[in-house]
Write a protein that holds these residues in place. Structure first.
Motif, PDB file in Angstrom:
ATOM      1  N   SER A  56      -2.322 -33.758  -0.027  1.00 24.46           N
ATOM      2  CA  SER A  56      -3.706 -33.685  -0.833  1.00 24.46           C
ATOM      3  C   SER A  56      -4.465 -32.643  -0.169  1.00 24.46           C
ATOM      4  O   SER A  56      -4.102 -32.046   0.863  1.00 24.46           O
ATOM      5  CB  SER A  56      -4.276 -34.746  -0.772  1.00 24.46           C
ATOM      6  N   THR A  58      -7.572 -33.201   0.571  1.00 25.04           N
ATOM      7  CA  THR A  58      -8.109 -33.922   1.687  1.00 25.04           C
ATOM      8  C   THR A  58      -7.559 -33.947   2.757  1.00 25.04           C
ATOM      9  O   THR A  58      -7.942 -33.404   3.895  1.00 25.04           O
ATOM     10  CB  THR A  58      -8.399 -35.387   1.155  1.00 25.04           C
ATOM     11  N   LEU A  61      -7.745 -30.425   4.433  1.00 28.57           N
ATOM     12  CA  LEU A  61      -9.328 -30.210   4.899  1.00 28.57           C
ATOM     13  C   LEU A  61      -9.190 -30.966   6.258  1.00 28.57           C
ATOM     14  O   LEU A  61      -9.916 -30.349   7.101  1.00 28.57           O
ATOM     15  CB  LEU A  61     -10.229 -30.624   4.130  1.00 28.57           C
ATOM     16  N   THR A  82     -20.600 -30.968  -3.557  1.00 32.53           N
ATOM     17  CA  THR A  82     -19.274 -30.680  -3.627  1.00 32.53           C
ATOM     18  C   THR A  82     -18.725 -32.259  -3.726  1.00 32.53           C
ATOM     19  O   THR A  82     -19.499 -33.453  -3.504  1.00 32.53           O
ATOM     20  CB  THR A  82     -18.960 -30.056  -2.210  1.00 32.53           C
ATOM     21  N   SER A  85     -14.661 -35.178   0.138  1.00 27.14           N
ATOM     22  CA  SER A  85     -13.703 -34.819   1.178  1.00 27.14           C
ATOM     23  C   SER A  85     -14.057 -33.693   1.894  1.00 27.14           C
ATOM     24  O   SER A  85     -13.456 -33.242   3.147  1.00 27.14           O
ATOM     25  CB  SER A  85     -12.398 -34.740   0.190  1.00 27.14           C
ATOM     26  N   THR A  86     -14.693 -32.723   1.103  1.00 29.82           N
ATOM     27  CA  THR A  86     -15.009 -31.429   1.855  1.00 29.82           C
ATOM     28  C   THR A  86     -15.780 -31.855   2.925  1.00 29.82           C
ATOM     29  O   THR A  86     -15.448 -31.130   4.270  1.00 29.82           O
ATOM     30  CB  THR A  86     -16.093 -30.633   0.934  1.00 29.82           C
ATOM     31  N   ASP A 154     -12.735 -24.421   0.995  1.00 24.24           N
ATOM     32  CA  ASP A 154     -12.531 -25.355   0.507  1.00 24.24           C
ATOM     33  C   ASP A 154     -12.300 -24.962  -1.125  1.00 24.24           C
ATOM     34  O   ASP A 154     -12.862 -24.569  -1.830  1.00 24.24           O
ATOM     35  CB  ASP A 154     -13.613 -26.448  -0.072  1.00 24.24           C
ATOM     36  N   GLN A 157     -10.188 -26.132  -6.090  1.00 21.73           N
ATOM     37  CA  GLN A 157     -10.473 -25.724  -7.438  1.00 21.73           C
ATOM     38  C   GLN A 157     -10.243 -24.108  -7.738  1.00 21.73           C
ATOM     39  O   GLN A 157     -10.243 -23.658  -8.687  1.00 21.73           O
ATOM     40  CB  GLN A 157     -11.912 -25.998  -8.056  1.00 21.73           C
ATOM     41  N   SER A 178      -5.841 -27.685  -3.900  1.00 20.99           N
ATOM     42  CA  SER A 178      -5.618 -29.308  -4.280  1.00 20.99           C
ATOM     43  C   SER A 178      -4.671 -29.233  -5.531  1.00 20.99           C
ATOM     44  O   SER A 178      -4.877 -28.258  -6.394  1.00 20.99           O
ATOM     45  CB  SER A 178      -6.794 -29.921  -4.943  1.00 20.99           C
ATOM     46  N   HIS A 180      -4.095 -32.091  -7.211  1.00 21.74           N
ATOM     47  CA  HIS A 180      -4.322 -33.192  -7.792  1.00 21.74           C
ATOM     48  C   HIS A 180      -4.128 -33.167  -9.392  1.00 21.74           C
ATOM     49  O   HIS A 180      -4.591 -32.068 -10.042  1.00 21.74           O
ATOM     50  CB  HIS A 180      -5.968 -33.676  -7.561  1.00 21.74           C
ATOM     51  N   LYS A 183      -6.569 -30.949 -11.411  1.00 26.58           N
ATOM     52  CA  LYS A 183      -6.984 -29.393 -11.102  1.00 26.58           C
ATOM     53  C   LYS A 183      -5.919 -28.587 -11.856  1.00 26.58           C
ATOM     54  O   LYS A 183      -5.334 -29.118 -12.980  1.00 26.58           O
ATOM     55  CB  LYS A 183      -6.420 -29.016  -9.607  1.00 26.58           C
ATOM     56  N   GLU A 189      -0.592 -36.087  -6.893  1.00 29.70           N
ATOM     57  CA  GLU A 189      -1.375 -35.975  -5.709  1.00 29.70           C
ATOM     58  C   GLU A 189      -0.822 -34.933  -4.952  1.00 29.70           C
ATOM     59  O   GLU A 189       0.473 -34.974  -4.495  1.00 29.70           O
ATOM     60  CB  GLU A 189      -1.488 -37.100  -4.909  1.00 29.70           C
ATOM     61  N   TYR A 322     -20.910 -33.761  -9.194  1.00 28.31           N
ATOM     62  CA  TYR A 322     -21.218 -34.213  -8.042  1.00 28.31           C
ATOM     63  C   TYR A 322     -22.758 -34.838  -8.158  1.00 28.31           C
ATOM     64  O   TYR A 322     -23.613 -34.196  -8.311  1.00 28.31           O
ATOM     65  CB  TYR A 322     -21.196 -33.453  -6.878  1.00 28.31           C
TER      66      TYR A 322
HETATM   67  C1  LIG Z   1     -10.597 -32.099  -5.834  1.00 25.10           C
HETATM   68  C2  LIG Z   1     -11.283 -31.578  -4.474  1.00 25.10           C
HETATM   69  C3  LIG Z   1     -11.215 -31.870  -3.388  1.00 25.10           C
HETATM   70  C4  LIG Z   1      -9.933 -32.988  -3.072  1.00 25.10           C
HETATM   71  O1  LIG Z   1      -8.756 -32.807  -3.507  1.00 25.10           O
HETATM   72  P1  LIG Z   1      -7.500 -33.914  -3.233  1.00 25.10           P
HETATM   73  O2  LIG Z   1      -6.327 -33.035  -3.426  1.00 25.10           O
HETATM   74  O3  LIG Z   1      -7.716 -34.741  -4.500  1.00 25.10           O
HETATM   75  O4  LIG Z   1      -7.647 -34.502  -1.911  1.00 25.10           O
HETATM   76  C5  LIG Z   1     -11.860 -31.333  -2.266  1.00 25.10           C
HETATM   77  N1  LIG Z   1     -12.722 -30.724  -2.542  1.00 25.10           N
HETATM   78  C6  LIG Z   1     -13.030 -30.225  -3.838  1.00 25.10           C
HETATM   79  C7  LIG Z   1     -14.137 -29.043  -4.074  1.00 25.10           C
HETATM   80  C8  LIG Z   1     -12.336 -30.443  -4.984  1.00 25.10           C
HETATM   81  O5  LIG Z   1     -12.724 -30.406  -6.050  1.00 25.10           O
END
Ligand SMILES: *Cc1c(COP(=O)(O)O)cnc(C)c1O
Length: 409
Positions: A56, A58, A61, A82, A85-86, A154, A157, A178, A180, A183, A189, A322
């Motif tokens: 992921s 996450t 990061l 944000t 996870s950031t 980060d 996106q 990511s 996910h 995205k 994932e 957010y």
């Molecule tokens: C989606 C996203 C994440 C987390 O991504 P994962 O792959 O789901 O862990 C982190 N930061 C930002 C800005 C995101 O949009």
């Protein structure tokens, strides 16, 4: 009336075939041929020194926080607007978030506020490329260099998005992507750590593989592998990498589809922007690609919430984004209060994201656009009526030709 979801995952090419191939080849664990192919493709296409696939963004990061050596007493400069996870990535090792407000145009970290947030404890700047639109990376890198700080992008996106000619994720010392399912390029994932500083590569491989030098062993550089450092399980399954490789092979097709979806919304909604009923996303001249989402900014929270409810009643699943992290229960533990970051608070309350996915049809997009128009025109008509009855000053009514009382005289 068809129901239009906010997002839905998609197949772009050989995803299922490659998954079958991974299974048939007998390797569905980590770091098989599909994981290697994805890394190589990302490195070459985006000019990144080393890309390590992770389960992921996450995870990527979290690895970045470990590689930066962050710990208690350290401070990291980061936007509050944000995803959790950031920030969790470094908070979990004890570092403290120092939230900085966003720019009203791109909703990215306000680069003009970064320097004043630096203290002797600052270790890193952690910009987020919101909606896949690049932050002011030149300025951020200059500030970082001047103060000896590390920069982690980060770019969750911002896969296949560019600032000048440089790919997002390739500019900071480290970056995170990511994959996910929400995205642009997906595998359920998934994520990747982008390493632009060669001295991070060896330790990153160790952290990713449970704190062992297994990668060296696989390359034949040592005759057995052992525990050498901190680490975790940050290697994705070949099943996910197989899906991802099929997507990355189709990167141009997927990007073009997203550009078209973006452009369609922009063109059809421009008339409402001209009437100041909403504001469309701003993309600076030097930013390219991205097209991660399509958001609109409404005049106030009540209009946003009203539009959200109206769209739901018309089968359109729009969503807000957010809740600023500084105003969350965790943010408050760090001493933040409502009112600390005015631009973040104001814009997050006025933002609405429209359905945006690979397979959305023009007909469906039209249904979204029409519903947005109906709601805002109706609201505006109500204001005009109230104004005619004398309740609302004319200058607050967004209709062409409406002028302030002084101008009427
Ligand atoms: C989606 C996203 C994440 C987390 O991504 P994962 O792959 O789901 O862990 C982190 N930061 C930002 C800005 C995101 O949009």
């Amino acid at each position: 009336m068809t129901t239009i979801p906010f997002n839905t995952p998609f197949i772009a090419g050989k995803e299922l075939y490659y998954i079958a191939q991974a299974v048939t080849l007998g390797n569905i664990g980590g770091d098989g041929q599909f994981t290697r192919k994805c890394s190589r493709l990302l490195e070459e296409r985006f000019n990144i020194r080393k890309v390590l696939l992770t389960p992921s963004c996450t995870a990527a990061l979290e690895m970045a926080a470990m590689l930066c050596g962050l710990g208690p007493e350290d401070e990291v400069i980061v936007p509050s607007f944000t995803f959790v996870s950031t920030v969790n990535a470094f908070v979990r090792v004890g570092a403290k978030p120092v939230f900085v407000d966003i720019r009203p145009d791109t909703l990215n970290i306000d680069d003009s506020l970064i320097e004043e947030a630096i203290t002797p404890n600052t270790k890193a700047i952690w910009p987020v490329h919101y909606a896949g639109v690049g932050c002011e990376m030149d300025r951020i890198m200059t500030i970082a260099e001047k103060h000896g700080l590390l920069v982690v992008e980060d770019a969750a996106q911002g896969v296949n998005a560019f600032h000048d000619s440089r790919a997002l994720g390739s500019i900071g010392h480290l970056g995170a992507y990511s994959f996910h399912e929400t995205k642009n390029y997906i595998c359920g994932e998934g994520g990747a750590l982008c390493i632009n500083r060669p001295e991070f590569v060896e330790r990153a491989e160790i952290i990713r593989d449970k704190g062992t030098n297994r990668q060296k062993f696989l390359r034949g550089e040592v005759d057995k592998y052992t525990w050498v450092d901190l680490g975790s399980s940050y290697v994705p399954s070949e099943i996910c990498s197989a899906y991802l490789y099929a997507q990355l092979e189709m990167v141009d097709t997927i990007a073009e589809r997203r550009r078209q979806i973006h452009e369609f919304y922009r063109q059809r909604l421009e008339p409402l922007e001209a009437k100041e009923m909403l504001r469309l996303p701003h993309i600076p001249e030097d930013c390219r690609g991205g097209h991660h989402m399509f958001y609109v900014l409404l005049p106030d929270v009540a209009t946003r919430d009203g539009l959200l409810a109206y769209l739901r009643s018309r089968g359109v699943h729009a969503v807000f984004h957010y809740v600023p992290l500084h105003s969350s229960p965790m943010g408050k533990k760090y001493g933040y209060r409502d009112g600390d970051l005015p631009v973040t608070e104001e814009l997050s309350g006025r933002l609405l994201r429209l359905p945006f996915y690979h397979s959305i049809t023009e007909q469906e997009q039209m249904q979204v656009v029409q519903a947005v128009g109906e709601c805002l025109q109706r609201k505006n008509a109500q204001r005009v009526q109230r104004q005619l009855a004398g309740d609302v000053p004319r200058c607050l009514v967004n209709v062409p030709g409406a002028a302030c009382p002084e101008h009427d005289r």
